[in-house]
Design a protein around this motif. Structure first.
Motif, short mmCIF file in Angstrom:
data_model
loop_
_atom_site.label_atom_id
_atom_site.label_comp_id
_atom_site.label_asym_id
_atom_site.label_seq_id
_atom_site.Cartn_x
_atom_site.Cartn_y
_atom_site.Cartn_z
N SER A 427 106.98 47.40 21.36
CA SER A 427 105.96 46.41 20.95
C SER A 427 105.05 47.39 20.02
O SER A 427 104.42 48.37 20.68
N ASN A 430 101.47 46.78 21.22
CA ASN A 430 101.13 47.11 22.42
C ASN A 430 100.87 48.75 22.24
O ASN A 430 100.15 49.32 22.87
N GLU A 433 97.39 49.43 20.73
CA GLU A 433 96.55 49.14 21.45
C GLU A 433 96.17 49.77 22.78
O GLU A 433 95.31 49.94 23.44
N THR A 435 98.26 49.74 25.37
CA THR A 435 98.95 49.02 26.66
C THR A 435 100.39 49.37 26.99
O THR A 435 100.84 49.27 28.11
N GLU A 436 101.06 50.35 25.93
CA GLU A 436 102.41 50.55 26.06
C GLU A 436 102.38 52.04 25.71
O GLU A 436 102.10 52.18 24.68
#
Length: 447
Positions: A427, A430, A433, A435-436
């Protein structure tokens, strides 16, 4: 009738020349004579062709001059014209150092526009110039006689043969001080300088494995390299590193061309003396190096020289070489044998005659490159490093994503342990940001 007259004109001119020495210039001179009498080019060419076919001994081709054993005599008479190596067709050797003697664009004959070396030894045939100035002004030019002396008016013979320029100048100061007191006074008022005018020539012998062994007459400032050049250099089995100079039946010098060429060591390229004998011995060891070095060739090696030394001779590794090991095939002995020499042993592994070294290229697959394309501002290749090892860091290095990026999904093409291609997806939103987290692997291709 006109053609017959032309034949007599050109024929008489050609026959007046030595038939074996005709040149293109002489033929052209005959043509000019005919043109001056009004003959056409067609008539002139027809007559020359008839003259050639009518006398089979006429040779209008300039042929190579055979090796002349005294190519330096004219130099010693004029001291201005360089000695030219005899023009001849040669097959260039693949042994390093041989080609230098086969080049027509290089001349080892000494320059005469240099100050006379202080250690130059005078001998019969040398012309010396004595300048006297101060209270007395005088200039004397004399040739040293076969007895080794010059004759000074009001003084008689002064023996100079065998003395260096420096020694001879000191000797002359003492001798001339007998008639010019100002030379030897505590505070001199008359001064003297000795210099060399026209130099003598001498004969040296070149024997052994050279292209044209024989006796050569050279100017007295000549060195070993001068004599070797005029003799055509070593043959394919001739050494360039073990060249002996004998004087009065004694070995006085050993010449190593590699030290001369690669290290700029002029010490062994000594000046020759009358009746010196230069002997070129056969090579002792030839070793070939191929692959990723700057100068892959065959090199003559001295006993005890190592892999590190031939790397030095060959200019070192090329930029894409695998510097960690070198493969060696050894032919000497009952059966051929192979070695893989690693870098720490380069300076200790000794080479032998017939060895063949191969330097392999390094691995071309890049060990830390990744590629990114698609909706980023700077597509292209990037390097994985301590500060760039995640996908988020890579996107930032590529200038970030464009406004039209599809944030839901991106793709990674990657190789697994078996070098099979696998596809991964992530993603984009993600990753941006944080988060991944996606760690980068060499050869990743991200879209």
């Amino acid at each position: 009738m006109k053609l017959r007259t032309l034949a007599i004109t050109i024929g008489a001119f050609l026959l007046s020349l030595s038939l074996s020495a005709q040149t293109a210039a002489e033929i052209e001179m005959a043509k000019k004579m005919a043109r001056a009498q009004g003959y056409s080019e067609a008539e002139i060419n027809a007559m020359i062709q008839k003259q050639k076919s009518g006398n089979s001994t006429v040779n209008t081709t300039v042929t190579a001059t055979p090796v002349d054993r005294t190519p330096a005599q004219l130099v010693t008479e004029t001291a201005t014209e360089p000695v030219e190596k005899p023009k001849e067709t040669v097959v260039l050797s693949d042994i390093y150092g041989h080609a230098i003697f086969q080049s027509q664009n290089m001349n080892f004959v000494p320059s005469y526009n240099i100050p006379t070396p202080a250690n130059y030894k005078l001998a019969a045939g040398d012309e010396i110039v004595i300048d006297i100035w101060g209270a007395v002004y005088q200039n004397m030019t004399q040739e040293i006689s076969p007895e080794g002396s010059i004759t000074v008016p009001d003084l008689g013979p002064i023996y100079l043969a065998g003395q260096t320029i420096e020694q001879a100048e000191k000797n002359l100061k003492i001798q001339l001080g007998r008639i010019y007191s100002g030379i030897t006074a505590e505070e001199p008022t008359t001064f003297i300088r000795l210099s060399l005018g026209r130099i003598r020539s001498f004969a040296i012998n070149v024997v052994g494995d050279v292209v044209n062994p024989g006796t050569y007459t050279l100017p007295s400032l000549s060195t070993i390299s001068s004599a070797l050049y005029l003799a055509g250099g070593p043959t394919k089995i001739g050494s360039v590193r073990n060249i002996k100079v004998y004087r009065d039946n004694k070995l006085v010098n050993t010449f190593d061309l590699y030290k001369f060429m690669l290290d700029g060591d002029f010490a062994s390229n000594v000046r020759l003396e009358d009746n010196d004998l230069i002997k070129v011995n056969p090579y002792s060891s030839l070793v070939k190096i191929a692959g990723q070095v700057k100068r892959p060739m065959t090199y003559e090696m001295i006993e005890g020289e190592t892999v590190a030394k031939i790397l030095e001779y060959s200019g070192g590794f090329a930029g894409d070489a695998n510097q960690s090991r070198i493969h060696i095939t050894r032919k000497m002995g009952e059966r051929a044998e192979s070695f893989d020499v690693i870098s720490k042993d380069f300076s200790t592994f000794k080479l032998m005659d017939g060895d063949s070294l191969t330097v392999m290229p390094n691995i071309q697959d890049n060990k830390n490159r990744v590629y990114i394309e698609g909706s980023v501002w700077h597509q292209g290749s990037y390097a994985i490093s301590d500060t760039l090892n995640t996908l988020q860091q890579l996107i930032a290095a590529a200038g970030g994503v464009k406004d039209d990026v599809y944030e839901d999904r991106g793709y990674i093409q990657r190789f697994n342990e078996r070098r099979d291609t696998i596809a991964l997806h992530f993603s984009v939103k993600n990753v941006l940001e944080g988060t991944e987290e996606v760690m980068l692997m060499p050869d990743d291709s991200i879209r």
